[in-house]
Design an enzyme around this catalytic site. Structure first.
Site, PDB file in Angstrom:
ATOM      1  N   GLU A 116       3.629  -9.190   4.022  1.00 50.34           N
ATOM      2  CA  GLU A 116       2.728  -9.060   2.875  1.00 50.34           C
ATOM      3  C   GLU A 116       3.506  -8.951   1.556  1.00 50.34           C
ATOM      4  OE1 GLU A 116      -0.263  -9.685   3.316  1.00 50.34           O
ATOM      5  OE2 GLU A 116      -0.850  -9.034   5.327  1.00 50.34           O
ATOM      6  N   HIS A 140       0.142  -0.388   2.214  1.00 52.07           N
ATOM      7  CA  HIS A 140      -0.898  -1.048   3.000  1.00 52.07           C
ATOM      8  C   HIS A 140      -0.942  -0.420   4.388  1.00 52.07           C
ATOM      9  CE1 HIS A 140      -3.261  -3.991   5.116  1.00 52.07           C
ATOM     10  NE2 HIS A 140      -2.233  -4.405   5.841  1.00 52.07           N
ATOM     11  N   HIS A 142      -3.581   0.272   8.140  1.00 50.22           N
ATOM     12  CA  HIS A 142      -4.759  -0.114   8.923  1.00 50.22           C
ATOM     13  C   HIS A 142      -5.581   1.147   9.223  1.00 50.22           C
ATOM     14  CE1 HIS A 142      -2.510  -3.983  10.430  1.00 50.22           C
ATOM     15  NE2 HIS A 142      -2.765  -3.985   9.135  1.00 50.22           N
ATOM     16  N   GLU A 170     -14.142  15.846  -4.126  1.00 47.02           N
ATOM     17  CA  GLU A 170     -12.877  15.522  -4.799  1.00 47.02           C
ATOM     18  C   GLU A 170     -12.725  14.016  -5.068  1.00 47.02           C
ATOM     19  OE1 GLU A 170     -10.307  15.504  -0.644  1.00 47.02           O
ATOM     20  OE2 GLU A 170      -9.260  15.852  -2.513  1.00 47.02           O
ATOM     21  N   HIS A 211      -9.653  -5.361   8.080  1.00 46.38           N
ATOM     22  CA  HIS A 211      -8.198  -5.352   8.149  1.00 46.38           C
ATOM     23  C   HIS A 211      -7.573  -4.009   7.735  1.00 46.38           C
ATOM     24  CE1 HIS A 211      -4.213  -7.689   7.363  1.00 46.38           C
ATOM     25  NE2 HIS A 211      -3.974  -6.398   7.486  1.00 46.38           N
TER      26      HIS A 211
HETATM   27  O1  2HA Z   1       1.587  -6.477  10.375  1.00 43.55           O
HETATM   28  O2  2HA Z   1      -0.228  -5.183   8.328  1.00 43.55           O
HETATM   29  O3  2HA Z   1      -1.160  -7.293   7.069  1.00 43.55           O
HETATM   30  C1  2HA Z   1       1.719  -6.183   9.052  1.00 43.55           C
HETATM   31  C2  2HA Z   1       0.414  -6.206   8.422  1.00 43.55           C
HETATM   32  C3  2HA Z   1      -0.090  -7.471   7.905  1.00 43.55           C
HETATM   33 ZN    ZN Z   2      -2.224  -5.387   7.675  1.00 46.22          ZN
END
Ligand code: 2HA
Ligand code: ZN
Length: 275
Positions: A116, A140, A142, A170, A211
């Site tokens: 990414e 980032h 998940h 909050e 995602h």
């Molecule tokens: O595997 O999270 O978006 C890495 C990620 C791709």
């Molecule tokens: Zn991801």
């Protein structure tokens, strides 16, 4: 100074492990990047190697020309960062056009920066400009509950922001500018990077449908705390929706306005619509 002894590297490793402990990084899921300060690079200069080839980023970030980043590696596991950071992480430098990078440290067993990277760097560029240079961290993950909500809520910034604000007092104080939502897209490329960075002009949080989430912040504590707060709020919303009955009471638009006044935050009126 040794790279691994630098405070920013220690903070980065701790954040990776904290994310793993939250359950947000199954397998090689998620990625983290930090825009390194000049004085921090100066401290570790002796350990950086300048002989690697320049590689294409896959997008152009001219405002970040010559900047240095610490990033997680593509295909690497957050779970392993604390055990072997030199295998999982790398320090990269961008060239003078902002279209290429080279690895100066890390990835000792081969590999390349996060898949990414275009999204991370385009977000860094937008947030650096919007924050007057203060934002340095893009994260980032998940995040389970936030992802679950992308199947049942309309994919609209207004709906996600308002619903998540309502779940914990909050929240409007922690993310007053709100949350952007990107519909499902192929990850890893320039298109999703453009869509996300467009939202990041006004928000510090963007949700990728089905995602995960992207957060931007000044340092590791603020950025991890932001992700944690949004995801906790999503967890409460999942529980509320799972109980099956309608909310009997919630925080009202006027109560949000009162909160904004006392806590001195601006809450855009577009999120305080009548339901
Ligand atoms: O595997 O999270 O978006 C890495 C990620 C791709
Ligand atoms: Zn991801």
């Amino acid at each position: 100074m040794k790279v691994l002894d630098a405070k920013f590297v220690q903070g980065f490793i701790r954040m990776c492990n904290d994310g793993w402990l939250q359950g947000w990084h199954e397998r090689n899921g998620g990625n983290l990047s930090y825009r390194i300060k000049e004085e921090e690079i100066a401290e570790i200069k002796d350990e950086l190697k300048e002989d690697a080839d320049w590689q294409e980023i896959g997008t152009t970030v001219p405002k970040l020309a010559g900047e240095y980043f610490l990033v997680t590696g593509s295909g690497k596991y957050f779970r392993n960062v604390i055990l072997d950071p030199e295998d999982s992480l790398s320090i990269i430098e961008l060239d003078e056009s902002g279209s290429k990078y080279r690895i100066l440290w890390g990835m000792v067993n081969g590999g390349r920066p996060t898949s990414e990277l275009p999204s991370h760097l385009m977000n860094h560029e937008v947030k650096m400009i919007a924050s007057g240079g203060k934002h340095r961290v893009i994260y980032h993950a998940h995040t389970t509950n936030t992802i679950a909500l992308t199947f049942v809520l309309p994919l609209e910034d207004e709906v996600f922001t308002r619903e998540l604000w309502e779940m914990a007092t909050e929240c409007p104080v922690v993310f007053p500018s709100g949350i952007g939502v990107v519909g499902w897209m192929v990850p890893g490329g320039r298109d999703i990077a453009v869509a996300t960075s467009e939202l990041m002009k006004q928000y510090d949080v963007a949700i990728w449908a089905h995602h995960g989430m992207f957060c931007s912040g000044e340092d590791f504590d603020l950025t991890f705390g932001l992700m944690h707060t949004v995801e906790k709020s999503a967890e409460i919303l999942v529980k509320v929706l799972s109980m099956g009955s309608k909310k009997l009471q919630t925080i009202t638009p006027d109560e949000f306005r009162a909160l904004a006044k006392d806590f001195k935050v601006d809450l855009p009126e577009k999120f305080l619509y009548e339901k």
